[in-house]
Write a protein that holds these residues in place. Structure first.
Motif, PDB file in Angstrom:
ATOM      1  N   PHE A  62       8.101 -19.917 -32.959  1.00 33.87           N
ATOM      2  CA  PHE A  62       8.998 -20.659 -32.079  1.00 33.87           C
ATOM      3  C   PHE A  62       8.196 -21.179 -30.890  1.00 33.87           C
ATOM      4  O   PHE A  62       7.416 -20.435 -30.285  1.00 33.87           O
ATOM      5  N   ALA A  63       8.394 -22.449 -30.574  1.00 36.42           N
ATOM      6  CA  ALA A  63       7.709 -23.042 -29.421  1.00 36.42           C
ATOM      7  C   ALA A  63       8.149 -22.317 -28.158  1.00 36.42           C
ATOM      8  O   ALA A  63       9.275 -21.819 -28.063  1.00 36.42           O
ATOM      9  N   ALA A  64       7.264 -22.257 -27.169  1.00 37.84           N
ATOM     10  CA  ALA A  64       7.542 -21.509 -25.944  1.00 37.84           C
ATOM     11  C   ALA A  64       8.867 -21.914 -25.308  1.00 37.84           C
ATOM     12  O   ALA A  64       9.630 -21.064 -24.831  1.00 37.84           O
ATOM     13  N   ALA A  65       9.163 -23.207 -25.311  1.00 41.57           N
ATOM     14  CA  ALA A  65      10.396 -23.695 -24.679  1.00 41.57           C
ATOM     15  C   ALA A  65      11.650 -23.299 -25.459  1.00 41.57           C
ATOM     16  O   ALA A  65      12.758 -23.356 -24.926  1.00 41.57           O
ATOM     17  N   THR A 164      20.386 -14.340 -30.365  1.00 39.08           N
ATOM     18  CA  THR A 164      18.989 -14.716 -30.130  1.00 39.08           C
ATOM     19  C   THR A 164      18.368 -15.095 -31.482  1.00 39.08           C
ATOM     20  O   THR A 164      18.763 -16.056 -32.093  1.00 39.08           O
ATOM     21  N   VAL A 165      17.394 -14.317 -31.920  1.00 37.07           N
ATOM     22  CA  VAL A 165      16.798 -14.514 -33.247  1.00 37.07           C
ATOM     23  C   VAL A 165      16.969 -13.194 -33.983  1.00 37.07           C
ATOM     24  O   VAL A 165      16.123 -12.309 -33.883  1.00 37.07           O
ATOM     25  N   ALA A 183       8.714 -14.646 -30.048  1.00 36.82           N
ATOM     26  CA  ALA A 183       7.781 -15.729 -30.371  1.00 36.82           C
ATOM     27  C   ALA A 183       7.723 -16.042 -31.856  1.00 36.82           C
ATOM     28  O   ALA A 183       7.358 -17.158 -32.251  1.00 36.82           O
ATOM     29  N   ALA A 184       8.041 -15.067 -32.698  1.00 37.62           N
ATOM     30  CA  ALA A 184       7.950 -15.288 -34.141  1.00 37.62           C
ATOM     31  C   ALA A 184       8.817 -14.278 -34.871  1.00 37.62           C
ATOM     32  O   ALA A 184       9.133 -13.209 -34.345  1.00 37.62           O
ATOM     33  N   ARG A 185       9.182 -14.636 -36.104  1.00 41.93           N
ATOM     34  CA  ARG A 185       9.988 -13.743 -36.936  1.00 41.93           C
ATOM     35  C   ARG A 185       9.568 -13.875 -38.392  1.00 41.93           C
ATOM     36  O   ARG A 185       9.260 -14.966 -38.872  1.00 41.93           O
ATOM     37  N   ALA A 186       9.544 -12.755 -39.092  1.00 41.29           N
ATOM     38  CA  ALA A 186       9.311 -12.746 -40.532  1.00 41.29           C
ATOM     39  C   ALA A 186      10.439 -11.964 -41.188  1.00 41.29           C
ATOM     40  O   ALA A 186      10.760 -10.861 -40.757  1.00 41.29           O
ATOM     41  N   ALA A 198      -0.596 -14.236 -36.834  1.00 38.66           N
ATOM     42  CA  ALA A 198       0.522 -14.470 -35.921  1.00 38.66           C
ATOM     43  C   ALA A 198       0.394 -13.620 -34.659  1.00 38.66           C
ATOM     44  O   ALA A 198       0.594 -14.111 -33.538  1.00 38.66           O
ATOM     45  N   VAL A 199       0.072 -12.351 -34.820  1.00 43.81           N
ATOM     46  CA  VAL A 199      -0.071 -11.462 -33.670  1.00 43.81           C
ATOM     47  C   VAL A 199      -1.231 -11.940 -32.784  1.00 43.81           C
ATOM     48  O   VAL A 199      -1.120 -11.955 -31.551  1.00 43.81           O
ATOM     49  N   THR A 200      -2.337 -12.337 -33.408  1.00 42.75           N
ATOM     50  CA  THR A 200      -3.494 -12.822 -32.646  1.00 42.75           C
ATOM     51  C   THR A 200      -3.138 -14.096 -31.879  1.00 42.75           C
ATOM     52  O   THR A 200      -3.531 -14.252 -30.709  1.00 42.75           O
TER      53      THR A 200
END
Length: 205
Positions: A62-65, A164-165, A183-186, A198-200
């Motif tokens: 997900f983009a920061a915004a 949220t997500v 920031a991300a989801r799997a 992704a974590v890096t």
């Protein structure tokens, strides 16, 4: 018409009826399968959706915004302690259950990446969902992931993500950035290279 011929005609009619019924049943199955496949994107979880779906482990960024603030997470862990998200840290939050085969499959990946990224300040936290506590504790002792897991039998932690997500599969993995945003989801069992990358990426932001 003789009785023998009548019997033969009935058998022929019965075979024809059976074939028609078989064809109709096959058609019904095909329609059902197509309807299931037609779900496409409409069947995917959206913000605030807590339905559970089959996931392929793909990491979605997900983009920061566009990032949602993660809720405050705190709870009793399987080893009797308490755990919460530490401010200013990147977190990997994994939702799992001892009865979940994909969770078992991804366990070595999570364990290794947690150890690999620990020196970068990344903190992993498990959330055990809809499980028997004794089963979850036995699984945790066997796997020895190297990080704690909150026991969330009632789903309280999961429900905090509504709006949220949301984690929408078992397993699900969320990456939370240092500002406390998702920031991300799997959804589904994560793949080693995908999760490490992704974590890096989130850590290096």
């Amino acid at each position: 018409m003789s009785a023998k011929r009548l019997s033969a005609n009935r058998e022929t009619a019965d075979r024809a009826t059976a074939k028609r019924l078989t064809a109709l049943a096959a058609a019904a199955v095909a329609v059902t399968a197509l309807a299931g496949c037609a779900g496409g994107q409409a069947a995917q979880p959206r913000s605030g959706d807590t339905r559970f779906v089959a996931g392929d482990g793909r990491v979605e960024f997900f983009a920061a915004a566009q990032r949602h603030k993660a809720p405050v997470i705190e709870g009793k862990t399987l080893d009797g302690g308490t755990a919460t998200l530490t401010a200013g840290k990147v977190h990997v939050l994994n939702f799992w259950a001892s009865w979940c085969a994909p969770c078992r499959a991804e366990a070595p990946t999570l364990k290794d990446i947690a150890a690999t990224t620990k020196s970068k300040g990344v903190e992993f936290l498990g959330v055990n969902f809809k499980d028997l506590e004794a089963s979850a504790q036995a699984y945790d002792r066997a796997v020895k992931p190297g990080y704690p897991s909150i026991y969330d039998q009632s789903g309280k932690v999961l429900l905090q993500f509504q709006g949220t997500v949301p984690p929408a599969a078992i397993p699900s993995t969320l990456i939370i950035d240092s500002q406390g945003r998702i920031a991300a989801r799997a959804l589904g069992a994560v793949k080693y290279d995908d999760l490490l990358s992704a974590v890096t990426k989130v850590t290096d932001e």
